[in-house]
Design a protein around this motif. Structure first.
Motif: not given
Length: 798
Positions: A259-269, A337-349, A360-363
């Protein structure tokens, strides 16, 4: 394998091979308004049907997959929700709401270099689990400003994954260019792919880059310079970056692994370590003079699983920070796994291996720290959302700009929706003795959540709504008077909805509605003006029966043309009866002509009965009564129901047949072996004779983790009872079945041979689970089944 997954897999394969517009989705998928991967999270349900295409698929598969399915075009909504994008005759078109005015964004001529096959614009399909605007043949993703369009063409399917030739069309310059054009051809699991074929490609949110998976690594192309850069380099056949092994994709519905981060600077994978997973080898004996071994990492019951972890990749630095998630990866799954809309966290199941507990885990991407904000448990198993709601595999149901989200739980005995904050606090949104069957959409401004339910009839589906911000009573939205299966596709703003309907009496029809008033946008195109009766639909009737054990079940029966109640007819039972699929649903295609099953035109009574354990909206206790007893309780229910039906005066008890595929193949085998006094003929396709050799995720979810229930596995296995065969059994299986391995049938054959039990067997070389590939395969299989049935269970009243 579930009916949903089986139909998804088979239809995707056939439609790609035939170069139709796109594969079927067996139930629903999430239709986010995806613009540069920013989800708005409307829902698209696929519970209506495209009748002509559905009928064609039913004939192709000869599986009688009586699911409420549809093959509609996948909608990509605009950011404001007041228009949608689709493919029409190889052009990309925007349609405004409510005027329904069409504007062509990219012409078919502009896309001619893609070499797309011409097709009927009405036959526009959607690839299951894909981002909106993506089907097969031609599918797409738009940038946020709608000026760049990422195109997916000429798919090559390897199991659940579709690899594409990807192109970018720039509307400002009218330029069409190939993404990663210079990457060489590489094999995947020994299967060859053409050069520059990519997996999971998608635009970054700012529209400047395209990320994709290639050679087990995540790559990026900078669109301005067209330079291609690997962002990870440690991927190999035992370490997958950004995609998944067979078991994850089959049973956890995971396909897209980054998943791209909302600001396009990071990728969660996701990164999956397969080094401890056993390898299953299939043998290709027909494509060369020497056999070719095809290795597939395949975790079987009780063996090591893929170990998953989540990383956050800096696009500029090309470094990964791993999230510190509690729990041994060797005994847990990470399915969402997804980014939160503000890009501040990742939520994981995260699930434990037994799948009876989920966290449900907030990273925190910057530090890797994580905390569990919510836990749900069940004494049997916790259903994952794509399994029960039949949604797509990406996205999160965010509310309040990411401060809260919608979640479902069966903790009170019924599947209900909750609003959960990032602090873990929950609020029940739906309440009562009924199950939510899908999350259709929501309107935050007006304060409604829309969902599927059917409190009074488990074979049907209707739209309901409830308050979004406080507990309240559910209100039915679907008008009374049109019984059957209704589904709704909501725009991101919740103001518009496409309404689809079908039943065993009416062919699929649709209309566009303005919500929350539920009024047709165009009265002249309202659903009521489009209803078309299905020929001979009235031959099918739904009913309930109660067995001697006191179990009440839903069922349908289809009687032959010129039925004479004074005569006795053969009966053919169609079964699946495992926790992953239902066969008794009031939708188009149910019981429509014997040809749906075997190309047998008339002379049989067809029946399907829904026993305990089926995933129908009859409460948690009904669905999970089958826990650790798949192959026992469900089989007993089928036999008990058959005993009641054999009491009908027009049924010939000497001519009783049963047919099923996948889990239904296993049920068919069990019924022939354990109840020979009832069932005289069985047609078992791609069954699982030995549950101990199937994949960990499916079997352990429903049967428990070894060694705790080994005796239960043996009790429920058809293999255990093969020596009791008395009737006529036809076994069919593809030797290239990577899902339900052909190995199981050979074990069964050995057992039947050991006890001198005579049977018929048809192995299909290199065919996969649906047994559809290869010239003449479908006609051969349907003809063989029809002839076998006619030989041992002759049609017609006597």
């Amino acid at each position: 394998m579930s009916l949903q997954a089986q139909f998804l897999y088979n239809s995707r394969k056939i439609l790609q091979d035939l170069q139709l517009s796109g594969p079927a989705k067996p139930v629903n998928i999430r239709a986010s308004s995806v613009k540069n991967n920013k989800p708005q999270y409307a829902r698209r349900q696929y519970l209506g049907q495209n009748n002509a295409l559905m009928y064609r698929l039913q004939l192709l598969f000869a599986l009688a997959l009586t699911l409420p399915v549809a093959l509609h075009a996948q909608l990509t909504f605009s950011k404001d929700g007041n228009s949608y994008f689709s493919v029409e005759n190889n052009a990309i078109v925007e349609t405004t709401l409510p005027a329904m005015t069409k504007t062509t964004l990219v012409t078919a001529d502009q896309l001619a270099p893609l070499g797309l096959p011409s097709r009927d614009p009405s036959a526009n399909g959607a690839r299951p689990g894909a981002r909106p605007g993506r089907g097969d043949g031609l599918t797409f993703q738009l940038s946020d400003d709608e000026q760049k369009i990422l195109l997916y063409a000429s798919p090559k399917r390897i199991y659940h994954d579709a690899f594409y030739a990807c192109w970018l069309f720039d509307r400002k310059t009218n330029q069409l260019s190939r993404i990663a054009a210079n990457l060489p051809a590489i094999p995947v699991l020994t299967y060859p792919l053409p050069p520059a074929y990519l997996l999971n490609a998608k635009l970054s949110p700012d529209g400047s880059k395209v990320g994709f998976v290639y050679d087990n690594n995540i790559y990026m192309e900078d669109l301005a310079s067209q330079s291609v850069t690997p962002l990870t380099t440690d991927g190999n056949d035992n370490r997958l970056n950004g995609w998944f092994d067979y078991a994850y994709s089959e049973e956890l519905y995971t396909i897209d692994g980054f998943r791209w981060s909302p600001d396009s600077k990071q990728i969660a994978y996701w990164q999956l370590d397969l080094s401890k997973v056993g390898t299953f080898y299939m043998i290709d004996n027909t494509d060369s003079i020497y056999p070719r071994m095809i290795p597939i990492p395949f975790p079987k019951v009780g063996t090591p699983i893929a170990e998953a972890k989540i990383g956050v990749l800096s696009v500029d630095a090309k470094t990964t920070r791993w999230m510190n998630i509690d729990g041994d990866p060797s005994s847990h799954y990470i399915n969402r796994m997804e980014w939160t809309p503000d890009g501040g966290h990742i939520i994981v199941q995260q699930f434990n291996r037994a799948q009876n507990s989920t966290n449900l885990i907030l990273c925190e991407p910057a530090t890797g720290n994580s905390k569990t904000i919510y836990t749900d448990t069940d004494s049997a198993w916790v259903d994952l959302e794509p399994f029960w709601a039949h949604t797509g595999i990406t996205g999160w149901d965010w509310l309040e700009n990411g401060k809260s989200f919608i979640w479902a739980s069966e903790k009170d005995g019924w599947r209900h929706l909750y609003k959960i904050g990032l602090d873990g606090k929950e609020m029940l949104l739906t309440k009562g003795n009924y199950d939510v069957t899908s999350i259709s959409g929501w309107d935050e401004k007006k304060g409604f959540v829309y969902f599927g339910a059917s409190p009074d009839n488990a074979t049907q589906r209707y739209l309901y709504r409830a308050p979004l911000n406080k507990p309240g009573a559910a209100t039915r939205v679907t008008p009374a008077g049109l019984a059957g299966t209704h589904s709704y596709t909501f725009s991101p703003n919740g103001h518009w909805a496409e309404h689809n309907f079908s039943s065993h009496l009416y062919a699929p029809a649709s209309e566009w509605l303005e919500m929350p008033d539920n009024k047709p946008i165009d009265p002249a195109a309202a659903l009521s003006t489009k209803l078309t009766a299905i020929p001979n639909g009235a031959r099918t009737t739904f009913f309930q029966l109660t067995t001697a054990d006191g179990v009440t079940m839903d069922a349908w029966v289809t009687k032959p043309v010129n039925f004479d109640s004074t005569k006795k007819y053969p009966v053919v039972f169609y079964t699946y009866s495992e926790p992953a699929g239902a066969t008794v649903t009031d939708a188009a295609g149910i019981g429509s002509r014997g040809a749906t099953f075997f190309n047998v035109d008339s002379g049989y009574i067809f029946v399907s009965v829904e026993g305990r354990g089926a995933p129908t909206p009859k409460g948690r206790a009904w669905r999970k009564s089958i826990y650790k007893n798949v192959g026992w309780i469900n089989v007993n229910d089928q036999a008990a129901a058959a005993r009641e039906i054999l009491k009908w005066s027009f049924i010939d008890p000497s001519r009783v047949a049963v047919f099923g595929s996948s889990g239904g193949g296993s049920t068919t085998q069990n019924l022939l072996f354990r109840y020979p006094e009832i069932y005289k003929v069985g047609l078992a396709s791609a069954g699982v004779p030995n549950q101990l050799i199937y994949n960990t995720i499916y079997e352990e979810r429903f049967m428990g983790v070894l060694p705790e229930n080994r005796a239960g596995y043996l009790k429920c296995n058809p293999l255990t009872y093969a020596k009791n065969l008395q009737g006529h059994l036809l076994i069919m299986h593809g030797t290239g079945d990577h899902n339900v391995n052909y190995q199981g049938e050979e074990m069964l054959l050995n057992e039947l041979i050991k006890y001198n039990r005579q049977f018929s067997f048809m192995p299909y070389p290199n065919r996969t689970h649906g047994i559809t590939e290869g010239e003449g395969t479908i006609l051969h299989k349907t003809t063989m089944m029809a002839e076998f049935l006619k030989m041992w269970c002759p049609p017609g009243g006597r």
